[in-house]
Design a protein around this motif. Structure first.
Motif: not given
Ligand code: GTR
Length: 348
Positions: A146-155
């Motif tokens: 299944y798709d999950s897009g791209a992961r990016s960092i948040y804070n």
């Protein structure tokens, strides 16, 4: 009163009935599926859709009961239970199952795919199919991605515009050694936590941030406590649906085909829902005042994470997969040729 002859006729009849039922695979069964996301999330919707297909195609003999929102536990535990056969189906992220099925770690590697389209091409083609076929020695059967897009960092502390801004930030990662390594190589402090504890981690300041795709950032409310999202897009680790080997081998060949096809169809169904949710989630975060850092130079991130590739190359099976993905990158014609060959093969 029954005489002996009557009794033996009844027994023969019951045994014959039992054998017919067995050979037709006619026992009704409810299969338990685990997902950590909430009921509205596209992966859960896809499992529900798969359940309706399975019920319909099996004439109501098989049902799938979906336990969403971590009702059966966090991913790490439910995967262990799936391997042991206590849970029948599991929708998980490849980074988690990579701790048990090493080839899965390849798909969670940093900057592996140049775009979502590239990832879909690889997963929809022979490589994806081979990867799905490689689960069996580990107690699972791979059914679909299944798709999950791209992961990016948040804070919650500051806008991260370069690697220097990550220094000293405590960034939650999935329970996976490779994810720990990735975040450490960027200079942040990785904190392994199950998905369900991230929100509390953010509100109690146990962590400063985390990394995930837009829908996970928003549907969990993380965006309310971490106002800076930097488009690092450092990994495009997809989701995978697996079945326990035990449940799989309880199915007749015909029913296995029903499950496999229903899973594949649910993956296409999910893709449509996913795109829409990704856009809506990003908008929701923006509207709530989340500051999105878009102009980030990814080259230093890529260079810092390169060590993960050299470590992985020491496993010959992984090295081979990486080499093939490289040749796919270099030659799109080859992708099309292999895809056509694969499609001819499956339509036979
Ligand atoms: C999400 C994924 C979940 C879980 C989560 C996490 O994107 O859908 O299965 O792995 O990330 O970060 O724990």
């Amino acid at each position: 009163m029954y005489c002996r002859a009557d009794l033996s006729r009844i027994v023969t009849f019951v045994v014959a009935l039992f054998l017919t039922a067995c050979s037709a695979g006619a026992f009704a069964r409810e299969f338990r599926a685990a997902d950590t996301q909430n009921e509205e999330y596209p992966t859960v919707q896809a499992l529900l859709y798969m359940g309706s297909l399975v019920a319909e195609r099996s004439g109501g003999r098989h049902q799938i009961k979906v336990f969403h929102s971590r009702q059966l536990g966090e991913e790490k535990e439910t995967l262990e239970q799936t391997r042991a056969g206590a849970i029948d189906l599991n929708r998980t992220n490849v980074a988690l199952i990579g701790t048990m099925v090493p080839a899965m770690n390849v798909l969670a590697m940093p900057f592996l795919f140049r775009s979502i389209e590239h990832m879909q091409k690889v997963l929809d083609g022979p490589i994806g199919n081979e990867i799905l076929g490689s689960f069996e020695p580990y107690g699972f059967v791979g059914l679909a991605f299944y798709d999950s897009g791209a992961r990016s960092i948040y804070n919650s502390v500051r806008p991260v515009t370069s690697m220097a801004d990550l220094r000293g930030l405590r960034v939650r990662v999935q329970q996976s050694e490779q994810m720990v390594e990735m975040i450490r190589s960027l200079g942040a402090d990785p904190v392994e936590l199950p998905y369900g504890q991230v929100l509390t981690g953010l509100t109690t300041k146990l962590i400063d941030g985390a990394e995930n795709n837009w829908p996970s950032f928003v549907t969990t409310d993380h965006y309310k406590f971490a106002g800076y999202y930097t488009l690092t897009e450092h990994t495009m680790s997809p989701e995978v649906l697996v079945m326990s080997q035990k449940a799989w081998s309880s199915l007749s060949g015909e029913d296995q085909k029903i499950f496999r096809e229903a899973a594949q169809r649910s993956s296409r169904f999910m893709r449509e829902k996913w795109r829409d949710l990704e856009l809506r989630s990003r908008k929701q975060a923006e509207d709530a005042g989340v500051k999105i850092v878009t102009d980030v130079d990814r080259k230093p991130f890529e260079a810092a994470m390169a060590g993960i590739y050299s470590n992985a190359q020491s496993d010959p099976a992984i090295a081979k997969l990486l080499q093939r993905r490289q040749s796919n990158l270099a030659n799109p014609l080859e992708v099309r040729r292999r895809k056509a060959r694969f499609e001819r093969h499956v339509s036979k």
